[in-house]
Design an enzyme around this catalytic site. Structure first.
Site, PDB file in Angstrom:
ATOM      1  N   SER A 160      54.249  21.782  71.194  1.00 12.75           N
ATOM      2  CA  SER A 160      54.329  20.684  70.216  1.00 12.75           C
ATOM      3  C   SER A 160      55.721  20.110  70.078  1.00 12.75           C
ATOM      4  CB  SER A 160      53.937  21.171  68.818  1.00 12.75           C
ATOM      5  OG  SER A 160      52.601  21.497  68.778  1.00 12.75           O
ATOM      6  N   HIS A 195      51.665  15.568  71.663  1.00  8.90           N
ATOM      7  CA  HIS A 195      51.403  16.304  72.891  1.00  8.90           C
ATOM      8  C   HIS A 195      51.082  15.285  73.966  1.00  8.90           C
ATOM      9  CE1 HIS A 195      50.375  20.278  70.864  1.00  8.90           C
ATOM     10  NE2 HIS A 195      50.702  19.449  69.909  1.00  8.90           N
ATOM     11  N   HIS A 254      44.343  23.050  72.190  1.00  7.85           N
ATOM     12  CA  HIS A 254      44.304  24.192  71.276  1.00  7.85           C
ATOM     13  C   HIS A 254      42.866  24.552  70.891  1.00  7.85           C
ATOM     14  CE1 HIS A 254      48.226  22.261  70.731  1.00  7.85           C
ATOM     15  NE2 HIS A 254      48.683  23.476  70.458  1.00  7.85           N
ATOM     16  N   TYR A 272      41.891  25.159  67.971  1.00  6.73           N
ATOM     17  CA  TYR A 272      41.505  24.512  66.706  1.00  6.73           C
ATOM     18  C   TYR A 272      40.961  23.098  66.897  1.00  6.73           C
ATOM     19  CZ  TYR A 272      46.124  22.256  66.947  1.00  6.73           C
ATOM     20  OH  TYR A 272      47.219  21.540  67.354  1.00  6.73           O
ATOM     21  N   GLU A 273      41.174  22.524  68.075  1.00  9.67           N
ATOM     22  CA  GLU A 273      40.611  21.203  68.348  1.00  9.67           C
ATOM     23  C   GLU A 273      39.122  21.307  68.683  1.00  9.67           C
ATOM     24  OE1 GLU A 273      43.324  18.680  70.979  1.00  9.67           O
ATOM     25  OE2 GLU A 273      44.309  20.628  71.062  1.00  9.67           O
ATOM     26  N   ALA A 321      55.835  25.550  69.088  1.00 11.77           N
ATOM     27  CA  ALA A 321      56.423  25.369  67.761  1.00 11.77           C
ATOM     28  C   ALA A 321      55.792  26.428  66.863  1.00 11.77           C
ATOM     29  CB  ALA A 321      56.092  23.978  67.238  1.00 11.77           C
ATOM     30  N   MET A 371      49.718  28.485  66.483  1.00  9.63           N
ATOM     31  CA  MET A 371      48.310  28.253  66.814  1.00  9.63           C
ATOM     32  C   MET A 371      48.063  28.124  68.321  1.00  9.63           C
ATOM     33  SD  MET A 371      47.611  25.398  63.861  1.00  9.63           S
ATOM     34  CE  MET A 371      48.321  25.596  62.202  1.00  9.63           C
ATOM     35  N   SER A 372      48.933  28.714  69.139  1.00 10.17           N
ATOM     36  CA  SER A 372      48.765  28.566  70.597  1.00 10.17           C
ATOM     37  C   SER A 372      49.245  29.817  71.320  1.00 10.17           C
ATOM     38  CB  SER A 372      49.565  27.339  71.072  1.00 10.17           C
ATOM     39  OG  SER A 372      50.949  27.584  70.986  1.00 10.17           O
ATOM     40  N   ASN A 395      59.613  25.337  61.020  1.00  8.00           N
ATOM     41  CA  ASN A 395      59.509  25.370  59.559  1.00  8.00           C
ATOM     42  C   ASN A 395      59.477  26.830  59.125  1.00  8.00           C
ATOM     43  OD1 ASN A 395      56.667  25.071  60.919  1.00  8.00           O
ATOM     44  ND2 ASN A 395      56.315  26.185  59.016  1.00  8.00           N
ATOM     45  N   HIS A 414      52.809  18.560  59.352  1.00  5.95           N
ATOM     46  CA  HIS A 414      53.001  18.330  60.790  1.00  5.95           C
ATOM     47  C   HIS A 414      54.257  17.487  61.024  1.00  5.95           C
ATOM     48  CE1 HIS A 414      51.932  18.193  64.974  1.00  5.95           C
ATOM     49  NE2 HIS A 414      51.838  16.874  64.982  1.00  5.95           N
TER      50      HIS A 414
HETATM   51  N1  HPA Z   1      51.941  28.035  61.011  1.00  6.00           N
HETATM   52  C1  HPA Z   1      51.145  27.916  62.097  1.00  6.00           C
HETATM   53  N2  HPA Z   1      51.449  27.172  63.129  1.00  6.00           N
HETATM   54  C2  HPA Z   1      52.618  26.513  63.117  1.00  6.00           C
HETATM   55  C3  HPA Z   1      53.485  26.581  62.024  1.00  6.00           C
HETATM   56  C4  HPA Z   1      53.134  27.393  60.914  1.00  6.00           C
HETATM   57  O1  HPA Z   1      53.864  27.514  59.910  1.00  6.00           O
HETATM   58  N3  HPA Z   1      54.568  25.792  62.332  1.00  6.00           N
HETATM   59  C5  HPA Z   1      54.327  25.271  63.568  1.00  6.00           C
HETATM   60  N4  HPA Z   1      53.151  25.702  64.042  1.00  6.00           N
END
Ligand code: HPA
Length: 276
Positions: A31, A62, A84, A86-87, A114, A212-213, A236, A248
């Site tokens: 990401s 992406h 991903h 989640y998609e 990320a 998430m990857s 973050n 995001h």
């Molecule tokens: N949680 C899950 N996935 C992420 C995060 C997060 O805080 N930051 C970037 N991808």
């Protein structure tokens, strides 16, 4: 058509389009990190949508291109963009691109992502080498009949992230003038970010990063006996650690700010990845 036949078709297409029979190593850009691939010298660009059976990313930030980049010691595939779970993709699709890289000859793959920072000493903008992972989704790309052409039924994950690649990444971080730190990456399904209670669970379970990857790709690559390295960009602080709500936008903004660091690491890494 079996997954294996689809992979062979994709790998053949990549060889034909790039004019390079073999690729030796690959890097997956996560990401907000895809931009790095543009402007790599001598790179041949192939859009994902042109590659047979390749899933095409739908998430903003992406891109979906692969790049074939020649170096003195071999050719590197840069996969800019990933899909991903989640998609709604099947995990066979989630890992399709890295399996194609493996079938194209890649014996080493470095996965980037990320991630949210869970460990106390992490700050947004930090780059962290992945030492190990926690799969907290209950999902696994190898569920289903095993294809022995890909790998064994019960692959070992006791060194999921190659010690040799971890050392190489330590050297690369030093070369790039960055503090070297390692951490455990926890895979959460998403797409909602975690609750503060979930982050406390991750932390107590030994997780330093959450995202998430990456984990399904690592599992599929180890299945194929490919060495895996991982780098997380902390975009973050994770939920409950961060004083502000997660978004995001924060993720993509931090990725944009960290561009110089990422560029320094990848510039040092790529020429060495294809080598011995
Ligand atoms: N949680 C899950 N996935 C992420 C995060 C997060 O805080 N930051 C970037 N991808």
């Amino acid at each position: 058509m079996s997954v294996y036949d689809r992979l062979e078709e994709a790998a053949r297409f990549v060889a034909r389009e790039t004019g390079r029979d073999r690729h030796d190593a690959a890097v997956v850009l996560g990401s907000g990190l895809s931009e790095y691939a543009r402007g790599l010298e001598g790179a041949i660009e192939v859009p994902y949508r042109s590659v047979p059976h390749f899933p095409v990313p739908r998430v903003e930030g992406h891109a979906g291109e692969l790049y074939s980049v020649p170096f003195a010691d071999g050719n590197v595939l840069v996969l800019a963009g990933r899909v991903h779970a989640y998609e709604g993709w099947d995990l066979d699709d989630v890992v399709f691109a890295v399996r194609t890289a493996a079938l194209s000859g890649c014996r080493r793959v470095v996965l980037t992502n990320a991630a949210g920072g869970v460990a106390d000493d992490l700050e947004p903008g930090d780059l962290v080498v992945i030492r190990d992972h926690l799969n907290l989704t209950g999902r696994n790309p190898l569920v289903g009949p095993n294809d022995d052409r890909l790998g064994p039924r019960f692959p070992d994950l006791s060194a999921a992230y190659s010690p040799q690649l971890r050392s190489l990444l330590a050297e690369v971080f030093a070369e790039a003038g960055l503090r070297h730190r390692e951490g455990v990456y926890a895979w959460m399904l998403g797409p909602s970010y975690e609750t503060p209670a979930e982050i406390q669970m991750v932390k107590r379970a030994g997780g330093d990063l959450v995202g998430m990857s990456t984990v399904p790709e690592t599992i599929a690559l180890r299945h194929m006996d490919v060495d895996v390295g991982g780098i997380s960009l902390v975009t973050n602080l994770a939920a409950g650690i961060s004083p502000v709500p997660l978004s995001h936008e924060e993720v993509t903004e931090t990725a944009a700010r960290a561009k110089a660091k990422i560029t320094a690491v990848l510039d040092a890494l790529l020429p060495r990845l294809a080598g011995p």
